[in-house]
Scaffold this active site. Structure first.
Site, mmCIF file in Angstrom:
data_model
loop_
_atom_site.group_PDB
_atom_site.id
_atom_site.type_symbol
_atom_site.label_atom_id
_atom_site.label_comp_id
_atom_site.label_asym_id
_atom_site.label_seq_id
_atom_site.Cartn_x
_atom_site.Cartn_y
_atom_site.Cartn_z
ATOM 1 N N GLU A 161 2.061 4.366 4.143
ATOM 2 C CA GLU A 161 1.842 5.698 3.582
ATOM 3 C C GLU A 161 3.187 6.271 3.158
ATOM 4 O O GLU A 161 4.217 5.925 3.719
ATOM 5 C CB GLU A 161 1.198 6.645 4.606
ATOM 6 N N GLU A 176 -5.803 7.573 11.520
ATOM 7 C CA GLU A 176 -6.455 7.582 10.210
ATOM 8 C C GLU A 176 -7.967 7.733 10.341
ATOM 9 O O GLU A 176 -8.627 8.294 9.472
ATOM 10 C CB GLU A 176 -6.109 6.323 9.418
ATOM 11 N N CYS A 197 -4.846 -1.536 7.652
ATOM 12 C CA CYS A 197 -5.355 -0.910 6.427
ATOM 13 C C CYS A 197 -4.835 -1.691 5.226
ATOM 14 O O CYS A 197 -3.625 -1.805 5.034
ATOM 15 C CB CYS A 197 -4.888 0.544 6.366
ATOM 16 N N HIS A 250 -15.119 7.178 -0.114
ATOM 17 C CA HIS A 250 -14.116 6.742 0.861
ATOM 18 C C HIS A 250 -14.644 6.878 2.293
ATOM 19 O O HIS A 250 -14.247 6.126 3.179
ATOM 20 C CB HIS A 250 -12.794 7.500 0.671
ATOM 21 N N TYR A 285 -15.003 3.666 5.231
ATOM 22 C CA TYR A 285 -14.629 3.601 6.646
ATOM 23 C C TYR A 285 -15.707 2.941 7.504
ATOM 24 O O TYR A 285 -15.409 2.479 8.611
ATOM 25 C CB TYR A 285 -14.324 5.023 7.173
ATOM 26 N N CYS A 344 -14.147 -0.888 6.724
ATOM 27 C CA CYS A 344 -12.792 -1.312 7.141
ATOM 28 C C CYS A 344 -12.561 -1.100 8.632
ATOM 29 O O CYS A 344 -12.047 -1.973 9.324
ATOM 30 C CB CYS A 344 -11.721 -0.611 6.308
ATOM 31 N N THR A 362 -1.733 6.502 0.937
ATOM 32 C CA THR A 362 -1.889 5.095 1.332
ATOM 33 C C THR A 362 -1.594 4.156 0.163
ATOM 34 O O THR A 362 -2.027 4.417 -0.964
ATOM 35 C CB THR A 362 -3.340 4.876 1.811
ATOM 36 N N CYS A 392 -8.714 -0.003 -1.346
ATOM 37 C CA CYS A 392 -10.019 0.658 -1.491
ATOM 38 C C CYS A 392 -9.921 2.026 -2.154
ATOM 39 O O CYS A 392 -10.856 2.451 -2.832
ATOM 40 C CB CYS A 392 -10.681 0.822 -0.142
#
Ligand code: SF4
Ligand code: FE
Length: 490
Positions: free
Chosen positions: A257, A455, A99, A292, A296, A299, A190, A103
């Site tokens: 995180e 995640e 990650c 978001h 996904y 990513c 994050t 973003c």
């Protein structure tokens, strides 16, 4: 001005960000072995932006100033921009296998930009202007901004204002002439330590009684009163071992995180984007979550590409690549991964212009995208583990493979014994086989599994959050009307 990766890392050294880990304050967090891979991961958003090969995906022209900016600070101006965003995130996933964190800020920019415009129209506030000025400053300096939404939330059955402890949701504790004072926290945040700034947004829809909890603002990460308590990842202390390399699986990159605490932080008026307009909390939440959930579809697909490649290599190294069930499992992994990508592209292609002028993804398709992400990466990791074999979790340590301790009756060392018994197909060395198995372990169960597996379930909202949105956006009444019409029912 675009920053280089090196300038980005140097810029972090100048910050006074307060970080705690294992019960102690971490002074030099930039060079801490557990934290540094996550900084280098964000660093890739700078490195690729300065590579001419990726200029079209990684950079663009600012809609506010006309200057060249990193796409991570961009307000999407078309569906093509939305598609490029997904492609950029897939690229970053392919290059880092984890990650890369930046973003959330990009998704916050786009949600706050359009929401403040509509809020000002209704309430006569000046939040949109505040936000535009803030974003110009971010674009000019090429800052990393963390978008923070998720509050700790306490008792899930109670509204923010009804909690036993008022701080379980971020809230305004004082309104001054020149700004507001806020208290609370954002959980599993994050990319929080290595961001220059934060944008805070409310975590859910709010009612009138929760007006003090309907708050959005920007703040420097090292503002007085902010501190972070670092989140553990599985196998994290392997990074502290002397000379650790093979055992890390992915020695270069990782995610990050933390719990971010706001201990009475002053926010000047110019950085406030919502302060009590509870009727717009839901719009901001839905739009940020929508963006978001689109993310996904980029990513996780990029990380999936790397995992599929690793599984194919493991099969080769085991000498099993010709078996038909192995070929079929790899096909299945590709099918699942590309299905996620289809959703990311589709919700972007169906994007619409907002009243403020930037583009928003199709909310229904973005939620379908993320709902699939709560499932398919689990199947993909299952298949990767199936192909890899149990050795990925039973293999001796790197230090055993390197050990010169004599144990055999003919004086063989521990290292020689490990290398003898874990040798497989002649296409690889035993070390190469170990590397790929540890890499799969890292993505399926180790520190990168935070970003790829769990995640995928909870990031950008747990599965039920998407199902609520699918119910809201799915137009069941319209579908009933279609059926009635053809079936001849009045
Ligand atoms: Fe970006 Fe994906 Fe990490 Fe979210 S989970 S911050 S979209 S890389
Ligand atoms: Fe995430």
């Amino acid at each position: 001005m675009l920053m280089t990766k090196e300038q980005y890392i140097e810029s972090l050294r100048k910050m006074k960000t307060r970080v705690y880990m294992f019960g102690e304050q971490v002074e030099n967090w930039v060079d801490h072995p557990i934290i540094r891979p996550s900084i280098d991961c964000v660093g890739m958003t700078y490195e690729l932006a300065s590579d001419p090969e990726y200029a079209d995906l990684m950079t663009t022209k600012s809609s506010l100033t006309g200057e060249t900016i990193n796409r991570f600070t961009h307000l999407h101006q078309s569906s093509e921009d939305l598609i490029k965003k997904v492609k950029m995130l897939r690229l970053l996933g392919q290059k880092t296998a984890s990650c890369f964190q930046r973003c959330v800020g990009m998704d916050a920019f786009n949600a706050v930009f359009s929401t403040t415009y509509e809020m000002d129209k209704k309430h006569g506030t000046k939040y949109h202007e505040n936000f535009k000025n803030f974003l110009k400053m971010v674009q000019e300096n090429d800052y990393v901004v963390d978008g923070a939404m998720t509050d700790p939330k306490g008792d899930r059955g109670l509204a923010p204002s009804a909690q036993r402890d008022a701080d379980l949701f971020m809230h305004i504790v004082e309104r001054r002439e020149d700004g507001i004072v806020v208290r609370g926290a954002k959980a599993h945040q994050t990319g929080t330590i290595n961001s220059h700034w934060h944008i805070i947004m409310p975590t859910q829809a709010m009612r009138e009684a929760d007006a003090d909890y309907a708050v959005s603002f920007a703040t420097p990460t090292d503002a007085e009163g902010i501190y972070m308590i670092y989140g553990r990842q599985s196998c994290d202390t392997r990074k502290m071992e002397e000379g650790a390399d093979v055992d890390l699986g992915n020695a270069k990159f990782g995610g990050q995180e933390a719990l971010v605490v706001f201990d009475d932080v002053f926010i000047p008026n110019e950085y406030v984007f919502m302060a009590g307009e509870y009727d717009f909390a839901n719009m901001m939440v839905e739009r940020f979550a929508g963006y978001h959930r689109q993310s996904y579809g980029g990513c996780k697909v990029g990380v999936g590409d790397v995992l599929i490649g690793a599984a194919a290599l493991a099969a080769e190294y085991n000498g099993a690549q010709k078996a038909s069930h192995i070929k079929d499992k790899l096909i299945e992994m590709i099918h699942l991964n590309e299905t996620l990508y289809c959703c990311g592209i589709a919700c972007s292609a169906e994007g619409q212009k907002t009243e403020a002028g930037n583009y928003q993804i199709d909310l229904l398709l973005a939620n379908v995208c993320k709902q699939n992400v709560t499932r398919f990466p689990y199947d993909i990791t299952r298949l990767a583990e199936d192909i890899a074999g149990g050795l990925m979790v039973t293999m001796p340590a790197e230090s055993d493979f390197n050990s010169g301790l004599k144990v055999g009756k003919n004086g063989e060392t521990v290292g020689e014994i490990c290398n003898k018994y874990f040798a497989a197909a002649p296409s690889c060395t035993t070390e190469e086989r170990m590397r790929i198995l540890r890499f799969i372990e890292n993505m399926c169960l180790g520190s990168s599994a935070v970003g790829y597996r769990t995640e995928s379930l909870h990031g950008a909202g747990s599965p039920q959050a998407q199902r609520i949105m699918i119910a809201r956006q799915g137009n069941l009444e319209g579908k009933k009307a279609l059926a009635k019409n053809i079936a001849g029912i009045k």
